[in-house]
Motif scaffolding. Structure first.
Motif, mmCIF file in Angstrom:
data_model
loop_
_atom_site.group_PDB
_atom_site.id
_atom_site.type_symbol
_atom_site.label_atom_id
_atom_site.label_comp_id
_atom_site.label_asym_id
_atom_site.label_seq_id
_atom_site.Cartn_x
_atom_site.Cartn_y
_atom_site.Cartn_z
ATOM 1 N N ILE A 1 0.812 -1.234 -0.030
ATOM 2 C CA ILE A 1 0.019 0.027 -0.066
ATOM 3 C C ILE A 1 0.712 1.381 0.003
ATOM 4 N N LEU A 2 1.987 1.316 0.818
ATOM 5 C CA LEU A 2 2.792 2.290 0.698
ATOM 6 C C LEU A 2 3.455 2.525 -0.427
ATOM 7 N N GLN A 3 4.005 1.778 -0.998
ATOM 8 C CA GLN A 3 4.662 1.606 -2.519
ATOM 9 C C GLN A 3 3.729 2.246 -3.709
ATOM 10 N N GLY B 1 10.183 5.686 -2.111
ATOM 11 C CA GLY B 1 10.483 6.289 -0.830
ATOM 12 C C GLY B 1 11.299 7.512 -0.678
ATOM 13 N N LYS B 2 12.241 7.629 -1.857
ATOM 14 C CA LYS B 2 13.344 8.504 -1.822
ATOM 15 C C LYS B 2 12.452 9.855 -2.039
ATOM 16 N N GLU B 3 11.342 10.027 -2.501
ATOM 17 C CA GLU B 3 10.619 11.197 -2.622
ATOM 18 C C GLU B 3 10.155 11.596 -1.386
ATOM 19 N N ASN C 1 5.326 -0.954 12.040
ATOM 20 C CA ASN C 1 4.824 0.630 12.289
ATOM 21 C C ASN C 1 6.308 1.270 11.747
ATOM 22 N N GLN C 2 7.311 1.672 12.819
ATOM 23 C CA GLN C 2 8.466 2.358 12.270
ATOM 24 C C GLN C 2 9.231 1.576 11.283
ATOM 25 N N PHE C 3 9.371 0.294 11.483
ATOM 26 C CA PHE C 3 10.093 -0.584 10.446
ATOM 27 C C PHE C 3 9.508 -0.463 9.077
ATOM 28 N N GLN C 4 8.278 -0.329 8.934
ATOM 29 C CA GLN C 4 7.670 -0.302 7.743
ATOM 30 C C GLN C 4 8.046 1.063 7.079
ATOM 31 N N VAL C 5 7.964 2.166 7.735
ATOM 32 C CA VAL C 5 8.288 3.529 7.165
ATOM 33 C C VAL C 5 9.819 3.539 6.903
#
Length: 399
Positions: free
Chosen positions: A327-329, A366-368, A353-357
């Motif tokens: 979903i994040l991607q 995610g570089k954006e 949580n934070q590991f996913q982020v």
């Protein structure tokens, strides 16, 4: 307290459905209470509370009970509360003194806290010293928290209106629209609910929409909207000005969103079923704000959903982590360059949580993004549900 056979049978049948037929506790209780319209509020309260507490302490009850007969398990639970059993044939073979001796034995943490061994190991590994207090708190009964709908009222006016009907509440610090009921009761029957003055929503959950910093006139996408609780909150924060697109894979959930929006006096919510990647691609670079309240283990809300711990497994948590990252991607591209995205779960596990982020930020997509802030809300520290909320900004130069 005196036991009545028809309500005890209601509890027993509900427990059978939950554990033998793998049904969800809240749905089972809802059906059970509808099955006998003659039950009064006290009967209904007894059934709901007994079912939830038996589900919460299921492993410990089974450890103490003389047998796995459902009535014996109920009888054990009843004695554990310090009550006496009536001389019913269903309770034959239960020795109260033996139950007391078993209850006073020393058990390991997993048995004492009534959780699976794997969950105790995972929680201890990921939360360390905080795990003891956290699982202890998650085994408490949840408070009833409501959110004032600021499109129709203020928190103070809502508090006063409820007080007129002898419903006492208090305003917790740090949650500007929240009220906590001093005593558990069925608040859905109150006229103020039917008039859209409030929604039932845990205090921690109310932090999610606030983190998005949505302003009136913005275009906001709530991409995992479910029944729409956070979409409703966003609409109130936006003063019902702008546009909220509430999306989900399940169309039946979005029907509830429409009904709730109408009751709340909200007109800016549009619902849309996610039918595949095409739905997401059509919305590329279209949202000023994006909320990803992703599917998760639900371990932060065990207070209100105690059956969750019996339905989970290490494998199911691994599967949901894959869904979260996917979903994040894929969904993050719906955010405009320069826009804000919130990633949220009702889990207490860093792996969700934070590991996913962190994994997302290290990826090509995610570089954006950059992480602006994150809130790790643990139940034993907040007093409310466990949540994780991360606020990320997409680069102005993203394509």
């Amino acid at each position: 307290m005196r036991l009545h056979s028809n309500t005890v049978y209601g509890v027993v049948h509900a427990i059978e459905e939950i554990f033998n037929e793998k049904q969800f506790a809240d749905k089972v209780i809802e059906r059970t209470l509808k099955s006998n319209p003659k039950w009064g509020s006290r009967d209904r309260g007894f059934i709901a509370e007994s079912v939830y507490e038996m589900v919460r302490w299921w492993r410990l009850i089974k450890e103490i009970s003389p047998s796995e007969d459902i009535f014996h398990l109920f009888g054990t639970y009843w004695l554990m509360q310090g009550n006496e059993l009536p001389p019913w044939r269903e309770f034959k073979g239960i020795d109260p003194e033996a139950i007391k001796r078993n209850y006073e034995k020393t058990y390991d943490r997993a048995t004492l806290q009534s959780i699976p061994d794997w969950l105790d190991e995972m929680g201890s590994e990921l939360l360390g010293k905080k795990w003891d207090k956290e699982i202890d708190t998650l085994n408490e009964q949840a408070q009833v928290v409501i959110r004032a709908n600021t499109l129709k009222t203020t928190r103070e006016d809502l508090m006063n209106r409820l007080k007129e009907d002898e419903i006492e509440t208090f305003a917790p610090k740090g949650y500007k629209d929240a009220l906590v009921l001093a005593k558990r009761q069925n608040i859905f029957r109150h006229p103020a609910f039917k008039e859209g003055w409030f929604e039932v929503q845990d205090a921690s959950s109310q932090l999610v929409a606030q983190a998005l910093d949505a302003e009136p006139g913005m275009r906001v996408i709530d991409a995992c909207a479910g029944a729409g609780g956070k979409s409703l909150h966003l609409a109130a924060l936006m003063q019902n000005k702008g546009k909220i697109l509430s999306m989900d894979l399940e169309g039946w959930k979005l029907k509830n969103t429409k009904l709730r929006a109408r009751r709340n006096g909200i007109s800016i919510i549009e619902t849309r079923v996610i039918e595949g990647n095409k739905t997401i691609k059509r919305l590329s670079n279209s949202a000023d704000r994006l909320l990803l309240d992703v599917p998760c283990s639900g371990l932060g809300v065990l207070k209100r959903n105690p059956d969750t711990k019996w339905k989970l497994s290490p494998e199911s948590i691994a599967e949901v982590r894959e869904v979260q990252q996917d979903i994040l991607q894929k969904y993050s591209n719906m955010l405009k360059p320069g826009g804000l995205m919130v990633y949220a779960t009702c889990s207490i596990l860093p792996s969700e949580n934070q590991f996913q982020v962190e994994a997302f930020l290290k990826s090509e997509k995610g570089k954006e993004f950059e992480l602006l802030e994150e809130q790790k809300v643990l139940a034993h520290e907040s007093g409310y549900d466990g949540f994780y909320i991360a606020k990320l900004k997409r680069s102005e130069t993203s394509s």
